[in-house]
Enzyme design. Structure first.
Site, PDB file in Angstrom:
ATOM      1  N   GLU A 119       0.832  -1.217   0.000  1.00 54.88           N
ATOM      2  CA  GLU A 119       0.000   0.000   0.000  1.00 54.88           C
ATOM      3  C   GLU A 119       0.863   1.263   0.000  1.00 54.88           C
ATOM      4  O   GLU A 119       0.377   2.358   0.312  1.00 54.88           O
ATOM      5  CB  GLU A 119      -0.953   0.022   1.211  1.00 54.88           C
ATOM      6  CG  GLU A 119      -1.919  -1.149   1.301  1.00 54.88           C
ATOM      7  CD  GLU A 119      -3.033  -1.150   0.251  1.00 54.88           C
ATOM      8  OE1 GLU A 119      -3.029  -0.249  -0.616  1.00 54.88           O
ATOM      9  OE2 GLU A 119      -3.874  -2.044   0.290  1.00 54.88           O
ATOM     10  N   HIS A 142      -3.061   1.903   8.081  1.00 57.20           N
ATOM     11  CA  HIS A 142      -4.144   1.175   7.431  1.00 57.20           C
ATOM     12  C   HIS A 142      -4.353  -0.111   8.217  1.00 57.20           C
ATOM     13  O   HIS A 142      -3.396  -0.831   8.510  1.00 57.20           O
ATOM     14  CB  HIS A 142      -3.779   0.860   5.967  1.00 57.20           C
ATOM     15  CG  HIS A 142      -4.620  -0.220   5.383  1.00 57.20           C
ATOM     16  ND1 HIS A 142      -5.996  -0.139   5.310  1.00 57.20           N
ATOM     17  CD2 HIS A 142      -4.300  -1.438   4.876  1.00 57.20           C
ATOM     18  CE1 HIS A 142      -6.465  -1.246   4.769  1.00 57.20           C
ATOM     19  NE2 HIS A 142      -5.469  -2.052   4.506  1.00 57.20           N
ATOM     20  N   HIS A 144      -7.645  -3.300   9.512  1.00 54.74           N
ATOM     21  CA  HIS A 144      -8.894  -3.981   9.140  1.00 54.74           C
ATOM     22  C   HIS A 144      -9.801  -4.151  10.376  1.00 54.74           C
ATOM     23  O   HIS A 144      -9.977  -5.272  10.857  1.00 54.74           O
ATOM     24  CB  HIS A 144      -8.575  -5.367   8.555  1.00 54.74           C
ATOM     25  CG  HIS A 144      -7.682  -5.385   7.347  1.00 54.74           C
ATOM     26  ND1 HIS A 144      -7.048  -6.537   6.883  1.00 54.74           N
ATOM     27  CD2 HIS A 144      -7.319  -4.403   6.481  1.00 54.74           C
ATOM     28  CE1 HIS A 144      -6.331  -6.252   5.799  1.00 54.74           C
ATOM     29  NE2 HIS A 144      -6.465  -4.965   5.543  1.00 54.74           N
ATOM     30  N   HIS A 214     -12.867  -3.333   3.010  1.00 56.68           N
ATOM     31  CA  HIS A 214     -11.443  -3.628   3.144  1.00 56.68           C
ATOM     32  C   HIS A 214     -10.908  -3.157   4.504  1.00 56.68           C
ATOM     33  O   HIS A 214     -10.542  -3.976   5.340  1.00 56.68           O
ATOM     34  CB  HIS A 214     -10.677  -2.989   1.969  1.00 56.68           C
ATOM     35  CG  HIS A 214      -9.205  -3.214   2.009  1.00 56.68           C
ATOM     36  ND1 HIS A 214      -8.350  -2.838   1.001  1.00 56.68           N
ATOM     37  CD2 HIS A 214      -8.399  -3.763   2.954  1.00 56.68           C
ATOM     38  CE1 HIS A 214      -7.116  -3.162   1.309  1.00 56.68           C
ATOM     39  NE2 HIS A 214      -7.111  -3.715   2.499  1.00 56.68           N
TER      40      HIS A 214
END
Ligand code: 13P
Ligand code: ZN
Length: 269
Positions: A119, A142, A144, A214
């Site tokens: 990413e 980032h 989840h 996501h």
């Protein structure tokens, strides 16, 4: 082998914060296998010794050109590396990169040639944008988070600010500690430049954005603060879901109570 962290206590403290947050992500169940990534702009800790360090790799393309990042340094989680391993050994599961003068490539300089997260285009594009806007944000995360991702499987929560308003209304702290709310980005291929571009656009109005089905992407002054914003949002999602599991739709704070919070604590409307 000598680590870049030796004799650099400020840099080491920053990397230790990354390791601490990586442990929290794993404990929360938000970081299955290699799930999630972290990058931190560590340019303020770059001394002459660091600037003279030779590249461990050939220049690798970022996939986009990022003019504000010329000569900057970042700590990046390694691609396919686990947060739970990063928590124990950050420099074996991540690496420090230098952005080349062409602003389109990077090289790894320490401690080992661990390839950065897939990413990277999103993370670096966001750092570039933050520097361009003169923001003091240095960390991007980032991850989840289960309940927040679950909400994006329902169309109604993808509409502008529907999820933000619901999450703010679950508990006063959410508006206080995530005052700009949660932006929504329609499903886009992970790791793509398209996802990076959409993330930058949405971060104009929000500090935390959701990548549909996501995960979330958050920015803040350091990695602990970025984690805190996601944590308060996901706590609200859990309260919502707990209420639904008890068989009722939660009432939520009233518009008047929300307005009072914003006024007393001087939060954005
Ligand atoms: P990386 O292992 O490349 O960081 O990817 C994890 C992830 O969550 C991709 O979206
Ligand atoms: Zn992901």
């Amino acid at each position: 082998m000598k680590s870049i962290l030796e004799c650099r206590p400020l840099l080491e403290a920053e990397i230790n914060k990354v390791a601490e947050v990586a442990g929290y992500l794993w404990q929360k169940g938000w970081a299955e296998r290699n799930g999630g990534n972290i990058t931190v702009n560590i340019t303020e800790y770059a001394d002459d010794g660091m600037r003279k360090m030779s590249a461990m790799t050939e220049p690798k393309p970022i996939g986009t050109v990022l003019p504000y990042l010329k000569g900057c340094y970042f700590f990046c989680k390694g691609t396919q590396k686990r947060m739970r391993d990063l928590a124990r050994s950050p420099m074996e599961n991540g690496s420090i990169i230098r952005i080349c003068d062409d602003c389109a490539n990077y090289v790894i300089i320490a401690d080992e040639p661990v390839m950065p997260t897939s990413e990277l285009p999103s993370h670096l594009s966001v750092h570039n944008e933050m520097l361009g806007r003169g923001k003091l944000y240095r960390a991007s995360l980032h991850t989840h988070p289960i309940e927040l991702v679950a909400m994006t499987h329902n169309r109604k929560f993808l509409e502008k600010d529907v999820a933000s308003n619901l999450l703010w209304s679950m508990i006063p702290e959410t508006k206080a500690f995530c005052p700009r709310g949660l932006g929504m980005i329609p499903y886009t291929l992970p790791g793509s430049v398209g996802l990076a571009e959409a993330t930058i656009r949405e971060l104009e109005d929000y500090d935390v954005v959701m990548w549909e089905k996501h995960g979330v992407f958050a920015v803040d002054v350091d990695i602990m603060a970025a984690f805190d914003q996601v944590d308060v949002l996901n706590k609200s999602a859990q309260i919502y879901i707990a209420s639904r599991n008890m068989g009722f739709e939660p009432e939520g704070m009233s518009a008047e109570q929300m307005r009072e919070m914003s006024e007393v604590f001087n939060l954005p409307k």
